[in-house]
Write an enzyme that holds these catalytic residues in place. Structure first.
Site, mmCIF file in Angstrom:
data_model
loop_
_atom_site.group_PDB
_atom_site.id
_atom_site.type_symbol
_atom_site.label_atom_id
_atom_site.label_comp_id
_atom_site.label_asym_id
_atom_site.label_seq_id
_atom_site.Cartn_x
_atom_site.Cartn_y
_atom_site.Cartn_z
ATOM 1 N N GLU A 22 15.109 5.070 1.099
ATOM 2 C CA GLU A 22 13.768 5.254 1.646
ATOM 3 C C GLU A 22 12.685 4.581 0.810
ATOM 4 O O GLU A 22 11.676 4.114 1.345
ATOM 5 C CB GLU A 22 13.453 6.755 1.760
ATOM 6 C CG GLU A 22 14.247 7.483 2.823
ATOM 7 C CD GLU A 22 13.808 7.096 4.225
ATOM 8 O OE1 GLU A 22 12.595 7.050 4.483
ATOM 9 O OE2 GLU A 22 14.691 6.831 5.061
ATOM 10 N N ASP A 61 7.309 0.024 11.673
ATOM 11 C CA ASP A 61 8.460 0.448 12.475
ATOM 12 C C ASP A 61 8.046 1.167 13.756
ATOM 13 O O ASP A 61 8.887 1.769 14.436
ATOM 14 C CB ASP A 61 9.392 1.337 11.659
ATOM 15 C CG ASP A 61 8.752 2.656 11.231
ATOM 16 O OD1 ASP A 61 7.532 2.823 11.463
ATOM 17 O OD2 ASP A 61 9.460 3.504 10.661
ATOM 18 N N THR A 89 4.087 5.990 7.209
ATOM 19 C CA THR A 89 5.260 6.619 6.615
ATOM 20 C C THR A 89 4.858 7.066 5.215
ATOM 21 O O THR A 89 4.235 6.297 4.483
ATOM 22 C CB THR A 89 6.437 5.638 6.545
ATOM 23 O OG1 THR A 89 6.840 5.293 7.877
ATOM 24 C CG2 THR A 89 7.618 6.240 5.807
#
Length: 227
Positions: free
Chosen positions: A8, A26, A31
């Site tokens: 990640e 994405d 995020t």
């Protein structure tokens, strides 16, 4: 957490990720945090709600209406730099870090480990399930194949240990289902977190995540030694 962080965040230092936030392109908006909470999927909103409950009036609380409005999209409307700066600054507060921990455990870690234990899997299987939960979520969404579908496909190909199956064979079947799922997602394509990490541990028979562990993700090499 270190294994997941290698994929990640390209780092084993997962505790350094509380302030992390960016749009990685994405389609899920921002995020952020220790496992990649997303503004577009709603778990980021839940983190901020937990923080607001623990620390009313905190600087992130005012962004809750905007977070609710952008769920299901990649939009930054009402967020932007003021929000990303507030998120990073909030990471200094133990209550905000606890909110991230609590959301991780409630939505991802605890359900993954519980299902793995029910399927008769050891520590490696628990990690494999957890990583799938983190990246894909529990259920299918538009353009995304979730954990439950992967597990169903794996069980069609091999029995779980709880049903008398071989653990390594079942985990290979689950990873096959996950690779197929990644191939069906427009926002994902690289399967190295499976093929050069988790599949390596299965092949080596490290069903209890016995150290030392050596793996690669996205071309970067990592190692965890005993202790």
């Amino acid at each position: 957490m270190r294994l997941v962080s290698s994929a990640e965040n390209s780092s084993l230092d997962w505790e350094a990720q509380y302030p992390y936030i960016e749009d990685i392109g994405d389609g899920r908006g921002y995020t952020a945090g220790i496992i990649g909470f997303c503004s577009g999927t709603g778990d980021m909103t839940e983190v901020v709600k937990r923080y607001a409950k623990a620390r009313p009036g905190n600087p992130l609380e005012r962004f809750l209406p905007a977070l609710r409005a952008v769920e299901g999209s990649a939009a930054h409307t009402g967020l932007g730099r003021p929000f990303t700066r507030a998120w990073a600054k909030a990471a200094d507060d133990p209550a905000f870090r606890a909110a991230q921990d609590a959301e991780r455990d409630a939505v991802y870690f605890d359900p993954a480990v519980r299902q793995a234990e029910q399927d008769g899997l050891g520590a490696l299987g628990q990690f494999i399930y957890y990583d799938a939960y983190v990246m894909h979520g529990a259920g299918d969404t538009e353009g995304t194949v979730g954990f439950r579908t992967m597990r169903r496909e794996a069980m069609a190909a091999a029995r779980t240990p709880a049903r008398g199956g071989d653990e390594r064979a079942y985990l290979d079947a689950f990873l096959d289902a996950r690779v197929a799922a990644i191939g069906r997602e427009p926002s994902h394509s690289d399967t190295s977190r499976v093929e050069t990490a988790q599949r390596v541990f299965v092949r080596e028979g490290k069903l209890g995540l016995e150290t030392p562990l050596r793996w690669k993700v996205y071309g970067d090499a990592y190692r965890i030694d005993a202790g």
